[in-house]
Write a protein that holds these residues in place. Structure first.
Motif, PDB file in Angstrom:
ATOM      1  N   GLU A 146      -8.198   0.992   3.369  1.00  0.00           N
ATOM      2  CA  GLU A 146      -7.777  -0.004   4.805  1.00  0.00           C
ATOM      3  C   GLU A 146      -6.609   0.275   5.245  1.00  0.00           C
ATOM      4  O   GLU A 146      -5.624   0.209   4.142  1.00  0.00           O
ATOM      5  CB  GLU A 146      -7.930  -1.564   4.240  1.00  0.00           C
ATOM      6  N   GLU A 147      -6.500   0.581   6.594  1.00  0.00           N
ATOM      7  CA  GLU A 147      -5.159   0.966   6.921  1.00  0.00           C
ATOM      8  C   GLU A 147      -4.482   0.052   7.952  1.00  0.00           C
ATOM      9  O   GLU A 147      -5.191  -0.632   8.715  1.00  0.00           O
ATOM     10  CB  GLU A 147      -5.337   2.324   7.745  1.00  0.00           C
ATOM     11  N   LYS A 148      -3.141  -0.417   7.728  1.00  0.00           N
ATOM     12  CA  LYS A 148      -2.383  -1.267   8.831  1.00  0.00           C
ATOM     13  C   LYS A 148      -1.420  -0.197   9.268  1.00  0.00           C
ATOM     14  O   LYS A 148      -0.810   0.595   8.827  1.00  0.00           O
ATOM     15  CB  LYS A 148      -1.821  -2.313   7.812  1.00  0.00           C
ATOM     16  N   LYS A 149      -1.430  -0.634  10.627  1.00  0.00           N
ATOM     17  CA  LYS A 149      -0.091   0.137  11.293  1.00  0.00           C
ATOM     18  C   LYS A 149       0.792  -1.038  11.468  1.00  0.00           C
ATOM     19  O   LYS A 149       0.755  -2.108  12.174  1.00  0.00           O
ATOM     20  CB  LYS A 149      -0.744   0.582  12.502  1.00  0.00           C
ATOM     21  N   VAL A 150       2.207  -0.823  11.003  1.00  0.00           N
ATOM     22  CA  VAL A 150       3.075  -1.779  11.275  1.00  0.00           C
ATOM     23  C   VAL A 150       4.211  -1.376  11.967  1.00  0.00           C
ATOM     24  O   VAL A 150       4.677  -0.151  11.708  1.00  0.00           O
ATOM     25  CB  VAL A 150       3.772  -2.223   9.705  1.00  0.00           C
TER      26      VAL A 150
ATOM     27  N   GLY B 212       0.731  -1.069   0.085  1.00  0.00           N
ATOM     28  CA  GLY B 212      -0.040  -0.059  -0.142  1.00  0.00           C
ATOM     29  C   GLY B 212       0.745   1.284   0.138  1.00  0.00           C
ATOM     30  O   GLY B 212       2.098   1.103  -0.291  1.00  0.00           O
ATOM     31  N   LEU B 213       0.073   2.483   0.252  1.00  0.00           N
ATOM     32  CA  LEU B 213       0.854   3.629   0.296  1.00  0.00           C
ATOM     33  C   LEU B 213       0.995   3.881   1.776  1.00  0.00           C
ATOM     34  O   LEU B 213       0.153   3.785   2.764  1.00  0.00           O
ATOM     35  CB  LEU B 213      -0.020   4.654  -0.248  1.00  0.00           C
ATOM     36  N   ILE B 214       2.195   4.499   2.113  1.00  0.00           N
ATOM     37  CA  ILE B 214       2.704   4.989   3.350  1.00  0.00           C
ATOM     38  C   ILE B 214       1.857   6.204   3.681  1.00  0.00           C
ATOM     39  O   ILE B 214       2.014   7.287   2.930  1.00  0.00           O
ATOM     40  CB  ILE B 214       4.115   5.129   3.610  1.00  0.00           C
ATOM     41  N   THR B 215       1.014   6.318   4.756  1.00  0.00           N
ATOM     42  CA  THR B 215       0.221   7.538   4.918  1.00  0.00           C
ATOM     43  C   THR B 215       0.848   8.283   6.047  1.00  0.00           C
ATOM     44  O   THR B 215       0.623   9.515   6.023  1.00  0.00           O
ATOM     45  CB  THR B 215      -1.419   7.489   5.290  1.00  0.00           C
ATOM     46  N   LYS B 216       1.459   7.645   6.933  1.00  0.00           N
ATOM     47  CA  LYS B 216       1.970   8.419   8.177  1.00  0.00           C
ATOM     48  C   LYS B 216       3.063   7.613   8.638  1.00  0.00           C
ATOM     49  O   LYS B 216       2.933   6.269   8.804  1.00  0.00           O
ATOM     50  CB  LYS B 216       0.809   8.448   9.148  1.00  0.00           C
ATOM     51  N   MET B 217       4.147   8.174   9.148  1.00  0.00           N
ATOM     52  CA  MET B 217       5.072   7.480   9.825  1.00  0.00           C
ATOM     53  C   MET B 217       5.183   8.346  11.272  1.00  0.00           C
ATOM     54  O   MET B 217       5.703   9.454  11.587  1.00  0.00           O
ATOM     55  CB  MET B 217       6.502   7.615   9.192  1.00  0.00           C
TER      56      MET B 217
ATOM     57  N   LYS C 142       6.440   4.822  16.704  1.00  0.00           N
ATOM     58  CA  LYS C 142       7.301   3.973  15.943  1.00  0.00           C
ATOM     59  C   LYS C 142       6.174   2.994  15.112  1.00  0.00           C
ATOM     60  O   LYS C 142       6.768   1.861  14.726  1.00  0.00           O
ATOM     61  CB  LYS C 142       8.205   3.131  16.685  1.00  0.00           C
ATOM     62  N   LEU C 143       5.141   3.563  14.472  1.00  0.00           N
ATOM     63  CA  LEU C 143       4.312   2.712  13.574  1.00  0.00           C
ATOM     64  C   LEU C 143       4.418   3.323  12.288  1.00  0.00           C
ATOM     65  O   LEU C 143       4.364   4.485  12.226  1.00  0.00           O
ATOM     66  CB  LEU C 143       3.073   2.681  14.195  1.00  0.00           C
ATOM     67  N   VAL C 144       4.236   2.568  11.101  1.00  0.00           N
ATOM     68  CA  VAL C 144       4.376   3.181  10.131  1.00  0.00           C
ATOM     69  C   VAL C 144       2.910   2.590   9.391  1.00  0.00           C
ATOM     70  O   VAL C 144       2.369   1.627   9.605  1.00  0.00           O
ATOM     71  CB  VAL C 144       5.164   2.306   8.871  1.00  0.00           C
ATOM     72  N   HIS C 145       1.924   3.658   9.054  1.00  0.00           N
ATOM     73  CA  HIS C 145       0.589   3.374   8.738  1.00  0.00           C
ATOM     74  C   HIS C 145       0.651   3.206   7.118  1.00  0.00           C
ATOM     75  O   HIS C 145       1.171   4.059   6.390  1.00  0.00           O
ATOM     76  CB  HIS C 145       0.016   4.780   8.963  1.00  0.00           C
ATOM     77  N   VAL C 146       0.112   2.106   6.465  1.00  0.00           N
ATOM     78  CA  VAL C 146       0.002   1.743   5.303  1.00  0.00           C
ATOM     79  C   VAL C 146      -1.218   1.554   5.080  1.00  0.00           C
ATOM     80  O   VAL C 146      -2.160   0.843   5.530  1.00  0.00           O
ATOM     81  CB  VAL C 146       0.808   0.412   4.949  1.00  0.00           C
ATOM     82  N   SER C 147      -1.925   2.370   3.725  1.00  0.00           N
ATOM     83  CA  SER C 147      -3.268   2.325   3.292  1.00  0.00           C
ATOM     84  C   SER C 147      -3.390   1.788   2.248  1.00  0.00           C
ATOM     85  O   SER C 147      -2.451   1.958   1.161  1.00  0.00           O
ATOM     86  CB  SER C 147      -3.673   3.752   3.428  1.00  0.00           C
ATOM     87  N   ARG C 148      -4.282   0.870   1.832  1.00  0.00           N
ATOM     88  CA  ARG C 148      -4.539   0.239   0.530  1.00  0.00           C
ATOM     89  C   ARG C 148      -6.061  -0.107   0.561  1.00  0.00           C
ATOM     90  O   ARG C 148      -6.591  -0.637   1.290  1.00  0.00           O
ATOM     91  CB  ARG C 148      -3.891  -1.019   0.258  1.00  0.00           C
ATOM     92  N   HIS C 149      -6.590   0.321  -0.438  1.00  0.00           N
ATOM     93  CA  HIS C 149      -8.323  -0.084  -0.784  1.00  0.00           C
ATOM     94  C   HIS C 149      -8.825   0.701   0.568  1.00  0.00           C
ATOM     95  O   HIS C 149      -9.924  -0.003   0.749  1.00  0.00           O
ATOM     96  CB  HIS C 149      -8.555  -1.136  -1.298  1.00  0.00           C
TER      97      HIS C 149
END
Length: 83
Positions: free
Chosen positions: A66-70, A47-52, A57-64
């Motif tokens: 839906e956001e995942k925090k890694v 996905g796209l990184i929306t926020k760091m 210390k979480l990287v927010h990745v968004s796709r369709h």
């Protein structure tokens, strides 16, 4: 108390972590889609990184939508997906 046998996350040196951070910042700045290999996850996160978030210390990745925090330290590899 019994500890479960979870393999330990591989440790990386400062250079590797800095390089990883640079790749993430670059992808975020360019609005480029990324493919993250995350320790402990079978599937890659895409996905796209929306926020760091430097605080959590979480990287927010968004796709369709839906956001995942890694967790940054769980990211083992950053790639750009082949279309």
């Amino acid at each position: 108390m019994i500890k479960s046998k979870v393999p330990k996350r591989p440790t990386r040196d400062e250079f590797e972590l800095e390089e990883l951070g640079n790749q993430l910042v670059e992808a975020k700045d360019e609005d480029a889609e990324v493919l993250l290999t995350v320790w402990g996850l079978e599937k890659q996160v895409r996905g796209l990184i929306t926020k760091m978030d430097s605080r959590t210390k979480l990287v927010h990745v968004s796709r369709h939508g839906e956001e995942k925090k890694v967790p940054f330290l769980d990211i083992m590899r950053v790639e750009s997906p082949g279309v």
